[in-house]
Enzyme design. Structure first.
Site, mmCIF file in Angstrom:
data_model
loop_
_atom_site.group_PDB
_atom_site.id
_atom_site.type_symbol
_atom_site.label_atom_id
_atom_site.label_comp_id
_atom_site.label_asym_id
_atom_site.label_seq_id
_atom_site.Cartn_x
_atom_site.Cartn_y
_atom_site.Cartn_z
ATOM 1 N N ASN A 1 -10.034 0.045 -0.081
ATOM 2 C CA ASN A 1 -8.553 -0.109 -0.028
ATOM 3 C C ASN A 1 -8.171 -0.581 -1.471
ATOM 4 O OD1 ASN A 1 -5.804 -0.469 0.305
ATOM 5 N ND2 ASN A 1 -6.017 -1.216 2.208
ATOM 6 N N CYS B 1 0.602 -1.095 0.200
ATOM 7 C CA CYS B 1 -0.108 0.086 0.008
ATOM 8 C C CYS B 1 0.905 1.030 0.165
ATOM 9 C CB CYS B 1 -1.090 -0.051 1.306
ATOM 10 S SG CYS B 1 -2.216 -1.208 1.149
ATOM 11 N N HIS C 1 -3.119 7.165 2.956
ATOM 12 C CA HIS C 1 -3.421 5.978 2.155
ATOM 13 C C HIS C 1 -4.924 5.515 2.886
ATOM 14 C CE1 HIS C 1 -4.124 1.879 1.139
ATOM 15 N NE2 HIS C 1 -3.800 1.396 2.017
#
Ligand code: UT7
Length: 325
Positions: A282, A112, A252
């Protein structure tokens, strides 16, 4: 000389999977997902639509916004862990799809945090004078690496891509600083065990669901809040800024509770934070560049603004980046 963002673009697949759709697949419900994560829906790639396709569309949009042709790009870096093939790099496929024949291209595997790692890489390259223009992309099709029988993970992720064009320019605008970190002692808290060298492809491995994402969510949660807070403070301090100086914080987008807890520790107001996790879930390396593109299109980024980016992901990897818009 700084690496300035001169164009942004993003793309998410047409198909939307809502929490209500998920209720029909696993033992979950809309209220649990919204309360625990803030996610309402996510986009899922169509059959035959791959990470390189998402990346190429986002990149083309960023090139158009910058008024550049693909041939003017010297470097393409793609942050991804759900590439088209184990190898070669998805960036190679993207280079061909764009016709960016003068660019060399490679992937960055930092989960990520992939976009921030890729951005720092391209920034170093431009500042070193090795080229003038770079495309930095975060792109994932996580839907293909999820165990759709595991409610702990399959409700959290989505597919998408975002891209920025960087150009080496004189002046104050551009990437001011990047702080990147890794702690490889917690790999099994968030990883895809198979099918690499440790667990090569096998029918038994498939039965054990090894080629899919595994995560111990609440452990990851604690690290994510702590590390994104620390790295944000450190990068601001190094550049002589305070949290109050930040015009927009783009973290994020994994879970709204992680974002709110981090923002609270940094004493940032709602107006300083950009949140779109409710729409996409996500998307790993793609969350930050998608959010940058949306913020830009919504008029939330004005020349001279101070932009703080923070990410945390598998590895563990994490980073904080400051950009003068
Ligand atoms: O991008 C970086 C990587 N990922 C992340 O940042 C994610 C980090 N972690 C998280 O976002 C959160 O930890 C989760 C959203 C994954 C989970 O939230 P939580 O508040 O930490 O819940 P939990 O894991 O403690 O689970 C609570 C309960 C469990 O039931 P029991 O054992 O208490 O009876 C789970 O089985 O919720 C249950 N549960 C679900 N229930 C309905 C887990 N997933 C679901 C689900 N629907 N989808």
């Amino acid at each position: 000389m700084k690496s300035r963002i001169i164009g942004t673009g993003s793309y998410t697949p047409e198909k939307v999977l809502t929490n209500y759709d998920l209720e029909k697949i696993v033992d979950t419900n809309h209220d649990w997902i919204v309360t625990r994560t803030g996610i309402e829906e996510r986009h899922i790639a169509a059959e035959g639509e791959f990470t390189s396709d998402l990346a190429a569309i986002a990149a083309k949009r960023a090139l158009d916004a910058a008024g550049l042709s693909a041939e003017e790009i010297d470097l393409i870096v793609v942050g991804t862990i759900t590439g088209d093939y184990p190898w070669p790099a998805t960036a190679c496929v993207v280079q061909a799809k764009l016709g960016a024949k003068n660019a060399y291209a490679y992937d960055v595997s930092a989960a990520c945090s992939g976009f921030l790692f890729a951005l720092a890489n391209a920034d170093d390259y431009l500042i070193a004078g090795r080229g003038k223009k770079a495309l930095v992309i975060g792109a994932e099709t996580f839907s293909r690496s999820l165990d759709w029988t595991d409610r702990n993970t399959c409700v959290l992720f989505g597919d998408g891509a975002g891209a920025v064009v960087l150009e080496a320019q004189d002046g104050d605008a551009g990437v001011l600083a990047s702080h990147l970190h890794t702690d490889g002692n917690h790999i099994e808290l968030l990883y895809q065990p198979g099918f690499g060298a440790v667990y090569p492809a096998s029918a038994e491995g498939l039965e054990k669901r090894l080629p899919y994402l595994k995560m111990q969510g609440n452990e990851v949660y604690k690290f994510a809040v702590r590390m994104m807070t620390e790295v944000s403070k450190a990068v601001l301090k190094e550049q002589g800024f305070r949290c109050a100086d930040v015009d927009l914080f783009i973290p994020h987008q994994a879970n709204i509770r992680i974002l709110e807890a981090t923002a609270k520790r940094l004493k940032l107001t709602d107006d300083q934070c950009f949140i779109n996790v409710q729409k996409y879930g996500n998307t790993s390396a793609a969350t930050i560049p998608i959010a940058i593109d949306e913020a830009q299109r919504e008029g939330r980024l004005k020349e001279g603004n101070l932009l703080l980016l923070a990410a945390f992901g598998g590895g563990f990897t994490w980073g904080g980046t400051l950009v003068r818009w």
